[in-house]
Design an enzyme around this catalytic site. Structure first.
Site, PDB file in Angstrom:
ATOM      1  N   GLU A 102       0.595  -1.459   0.414  1.00 15.19           N
ATOM      2  CA  GLU A 102      -0.151  -0.028   0.025  1.00 15.19           C
ATOM      3  C   GLU A 102       0.850   1.566   0.313  1.00 15.19           C
ATOM      4  O   GLU A 102       1.483   1.200   0.715  1.00 15.19           O
ATOM      5  CB  GLU A 102      -0.913  -0.254   1.303  1.00 15.19           C
ATOM      6  CG  GLU A 102      -2.077  -1.258   1.810  1.00 15.19           C
ATOM      7  CD  GLU A 102      -2.447  -1.162   2.782  1.00 15.19           C
ATOM      8  OE1 GLU A 102      -3.378  -2.084   3.153  1.00 15.19           O
ATOM      9  OE2 GLU A 102      -2.810  -0.007   2.827  1.00 15.19           O
ATOM     10  N   CYS A 115       2.751   8.322   1.210  1.00 17.27           N
ATOM     11  CA  CYS A 115       3.446   7.389   2.795  1.00 17.27           C
ATOM     12  C   CYS A 115       3.880   6.157   1.883  1.00 17.27           C
ATOM     13  O   CYS A 115       3.058   5.760   1.006  1.00 17.27           O
ATOM     14  CB  CYS A 115       2.003   7.200   3.274  1.00 17.27           C
ATOM     15  SG  CYS A 115       2.406   5.511   4.812  1.00 17.27           S
ATOM     16  N   CYS A 122       4.973  -7.291   7.064  1.00 16.47           N
ATOM     17  CA  CYS A 122       6.321  -6.770   8.464  1.00 16.47           C
ATOM     18  C   CYS A 122       7.562  -8.098   9.098  1.00 16.47           C
ATOM     19  O   CYS A 122       5.729  -8.665   9.637  1.00 16.47           O
ATOM     20  CB  CYS A 122       6.296  -5.037   8.645  1.00 16.47           C
ATOM     21  SG  CYS A 122       6.544  -5.270  10.236  1.00 16.47           S
ATOM     22  N   CYS A 126       3.673  -6.765  14.714  1.00 13.40           N
ATOM     23  CA  CYS A 126       3.062  -5.838  16.707  1.00 13.40           C
ATOM     24  C   CYS A 126       1.962  -6.189  16.316  1.00 13.40           C
ATOM     25  O   CYS A 126       1.074  -6.227  15.071  1.00 13.40           O
ATOM     26  CB  CYS A 126       3.342  -3.946  15.896  1.00 13.40           C
ATOM     27  SG  CYS A 126       4.927  -3.618  15.816  1.00 13.40           S
ATOM     28  N   CYS A 129      -0.897  -3.850  15.068  1.00 18.65           N
ATOM     29  CA  CYS A 129      -0.908  -3.069  13.000  1.00 18.65           C
ATOM     30  C   CYS A 129      -1.421  -4.623  12.109  1.00 18.65           C
ATOM     31  O   CYS A 129      -1.107  -5.594  12.558  1.00 18.65           O
ATOM     32  CB  CYS A 129       0.636  -3.246  12.934  1.00 18.65           C
ATOM     33  SG  CYS A 129       0.771  -3.227  11.682  1.00 18.65           S
ATOM     34  N   CYS A 344      -1.891   1.123   7.088  1.00 17.33           N
ATOM     35  CA  CYS A 344      -1.654   0.712   6.937  1.00 17.33           C
ATOM     36  C   CYS A 344      -1.094  -0.699   6.299  1.00 17.33           C
ATOM     37  O   CYS A 344      -0.902  -1.387   7.858  1.00 17.33           O
ATOM     38  CB  CYS A 344      -0.204   0.990   6.176  1.00 17.33           C
ATOM     39  SG  CYS A 344       0.432   2.250   4.525  1.00 17.33           S
TER      40      CYS A 344
HETATM   41  N1  SAH Z   1       7.378  -0.338  10.929  1.00 17.35           N
HETATM   42  C1  SAH Z   1       7.818   1.542  10.691  1.00 17.35           C
HETATM   43  C2  SAH Z   1       7.298   2.543  10.275  1.00 17.35           C
HETATM   44  C3  SAH Z   1       5.480   1.623   9.344  1.00 17.35           C
HETATM   45  S1  SAH Z   1       4.298   1.859  10.679  1.00 17.35           S
HETATM   46  C4  SAH Z   1       7.100   1.597  12.587  1.00 17.35           C
HETATM   47  O1  SAH Z   1       6.283   0.886  13.751  1.00 17.35           O
HETATM   48  O2  SAH Z   1       7.573   3.106  12.893  1.00 17.35           O
HETATM   49  C5  SAH Z   1       3.799   3.230  10.683  1.00 17.35           C
HETATM   50  C6  SAH Z   1       2.959   3.325  12.196  1.00 17.35           C
HETATM   51  O3  SAH Z   1       1.558   3.001  11.765  1.00 17.35           O
HETATM   52  C7  SAH Z   1       3.481   3.282  12.948  1.00 17.35           C
HETATM   53  O4  SAH Z   1       3.606   4.872  13.514  1.00 17.35           O
HETATM   54  C8  SAH Z   1       2.098   2.352  13.783  1.00 17.35           C
HETATM   55  O5  SAH Z   1       2.738   2.646  14.725  1.00 17.35           O
HETATM   56  C9  SAH Z   1       1.006   2.907  13.127  1.00 17.35           C
HETATM   57  N2  SAH Z   1      -0.187   1.739  13.390  1.00 17.35           N
HETATM   58  C10 SAH Z   1       0.003   0.325  13.121  1.00 17.35           C
HETATM   59  N3  SAH Z   1      -1.080  -0.270  13.106  1.00 17.35           N
HETATM   60  C11 SAH Z   1      -2.001   1.497  13.324  1.00 17.35           C
HETATM   61  C12 SAH Z   1      -3.251   1.026  13.773  1.00 17.35           C
HETATM   62  N4  SAH Z   1      -4.193   0.206  13.726  1.00 17.35           N
HETATM   63  N5  SAH Z   1      -4.031   1.911  14.413  1.00 17.35           N
HETATM   64  C13 SAH Z   1      -2.503   3.761  13.949  1.00 17.35           C
HETATM   65  N6  SAH Z   1      -2.046   3.207  13.688  1.00 17.35           N
HETATM   66  C14 SAH Z   1      -1.461   2.463  13.522  1.00 17.35           C
HETATM   67 FE1  SF4 Z   2       5.700  -3.763  11.482  1.00 18.31          FE
HETATM   68 FE2  SF4 Z   2       3.464  -2.420  11.369  1.00 18.31          FE
HETATM   69 FE3  SF4 Z   2       5.132  -3.050  14.288  1.00 18.31          FE
HETATM   70 FE4  SF4 Z   2       5.326  -0.794  12.309  1.00 18.31          FE
HETATM   71  S1  SF4 Z   2       4.142  -1.211  13.586  1.00 18.31           S
HETATM   72  S2  SF4 Z   2       7.030  -2.304  12.515  1.00 18.31           S
HETATM   73  S3  SF4 Z   2       4.293  -2.098  10.428  1.00 18.31           S
HETATM   74  S4  SF4 Z   2       3.948  -4.713  12.018  1.00 18.31           S
END
Ligand code: SAH
Ligand code: SF4
Length: 370
Positions: A102, A115, A122, A126, A129, A344
């Site tokens: 995306e 973005c 990934c 997390c 996410c 994303c």
């Molecule tokens: N991997 C990197 C960059 C991509 S994630 C990182 O984690 O920083 C980009 C952002 O999206 C991160 O700040 C993450 O916390 C946020 N994000 C992921 N899942 C989310 C969710 N369900 N709601 C809001 N923000 C989210």
């Molecule tokens: Fe990976 Fe999502 Fe965690 Fe960013 S927030 S490090 S994209 S799993």
């Protein structure tokens, strides 16, 4: 899964996107062309929006066919687009091996930001996410990272001025390709490196290497919790590098680059959004004497993360006020495109469940790239 090499597409043709003007010039002079042809081709790719050699109308026809035989631009193909009324557009883009990522186009009054994704999936996993919950396929090449930006520039009437590496994937787990893409976007596309932001979940060796790379980009650290116990529950990768190690690396980054960081803090209702946690967060950043704003991101609902919910507006307000009492600037990532960007990974998930497509999500028939 075999990775596509940086320079060869599946067809065996050499990919030009992602290469510098000097590299493109070398390839063309090796084919017997004068050096200025390389500059012309690079200009078309990076600044004049070509999606095929056919677009390069000031090249002789014979040269265009010769280029087509030997090379490919290597731009991604459009699979789906999802446009919001405010101008935000989310793209699902496909690479030659069929994998998708995306990318989001975010127009503001004074600037246009995009973005970008850095990995298909990934490995950080997390729990909040959508990308992290969907597993990991492979790193993107620098050509594929730059290609997302070029694709969106082609679609846009306005000039892209900023890019955030906040799409799918952890940029610092794909360090070399990310750095190569930053250099190309800076020197070839012409976006100031200061307008490029790399967001990381806290990959300590990557933060240090970026600090040493002499690229004045902005670093955003996804912190999300003020203590290791909670952080490790939210971010499995957090077990590898604890908060002290990450803070030390961030301090090194600010000292090497003389740039402030941004701290991202995802607010999850009842999990990490208490006033006491705000106080702990402020103490942590102040103890390490780390300058930089805190960007509060209200949790955006993801299907698989059962139990997580959005924070209440009252909790967000109190958390923010507590941080500000300590002199820390706290910004809040607002709705509209930012929520799309923050979430994303969700468009791709939707695409996998075809019958559940959002009604605004229109499948696109023909690929836009060659
Ligand atoms: N991997 C990197 C960059 C991509 S994630 C990182 O984690 O920083 C980009 C952002 O999206 C991160 O700040 C993450 O916390 C946020 N994000 C992921 N899942 C989310 C969710 N369900 N709601 C809001 N923000 C989210
Ligand atoms: Fe990976 Fe999502 Fe965690 Fe960013 S927030 S490090 S994209 S799993």
């Amino acid at each position: 899964m075999a990775e596509l090499s940086e320079t060869e597409s599946k067809t065996g043709k050499e990919i030009l996107v992602g290469k510098s003007t000097a590299e493109i010039t070398k390839l063309l002079t090796d084919c017997g062309q004068p050096a200025y042809r390389g500059q012309q081709v690079a200009g078309w790719i990076y600044r004049r929006g070509a999606v095929s050699f056919g677009d390069m109308t000031d090249l002789p026809l014979a040269l265009r066919s010769e280029l087509l035989e030997k090379f490919t631009l290597g731009l991604p193909e459009l699979r789906h687009r999802d446009a919001a009324p405010d101008g935000t557009v989310k793209y699902l883009l496909a690479f030659p091996d069929g994998l998708t990522v995306e990318s989001v186009y975010l127009p503001y009054q004074q600037r246009v930001s995009v973005c970008l994704s850095t990995q298909v999936g990934c490995p950080a996993g997390c729990t909040f996410c959508a990308t992290g919950q969907g597993g990991f396929a492979r790193n993107l090449t620098s050509a594929e990272i730059v290609g997302q930006l070029l694709f969106m520039q082609r679609e846009s009437e306005r000039r892209i001025s900023h890019a955030v590496y906040m799409g799918m994937g952890e940029p610092l787990f794909n360090f070399e390709n990310v750095v190569a893409s930053l250099k190309v976007i800076g020197s070839e596309v012409g976006i100031s490196l200061r307008n490029l932001t790399v967001s990381t979940v806290g990959v300590v060796p990557g933060i240090e290497a970026l600090a040493n790379s002499d690229l004045p980009v902005t670093l955003a650290l996804s912190l999300h919790a003020p203590d290791d116990d909670l952080r490790q529950q939210l971010i499995p990768t957090g077990r590898k590098w604890n908060i002290s190690e990450i803070m030390r690396a961030c301090r090194y980054y600010t000292r090497q680059t003389r740039r402030n960081l941004t701290f991202e803090y995802l607010l999850i209702g009842g999990v990490n959004d208490s006033v006491e946690q705000a106080r702990k967060l402020a103490t942590l950043l102040n103890t390490w004497r780390l300058p930089g704003n805190v960007n509060l991101i209200p949790f955006n609902y993801v299907e698989t993360t059962s139990g997580f919910k959005r924070p209440t507006p009252e909790a967000i307000k109190l958390f923010r006020e507590e941080l500000e009492k300590t002199g820390r600037v706290a910004t809040q990532r607002m709705t509209r495109g930012n929520v799309i960007a923050a979430a994303c990974g969700q468009l791709r998930r939707k695409a996998a469940e075809v019958q559940q497509f959002d009604i605004r999500l229109e499948p696109v028939g023909s690929p836009a790239a060659e």
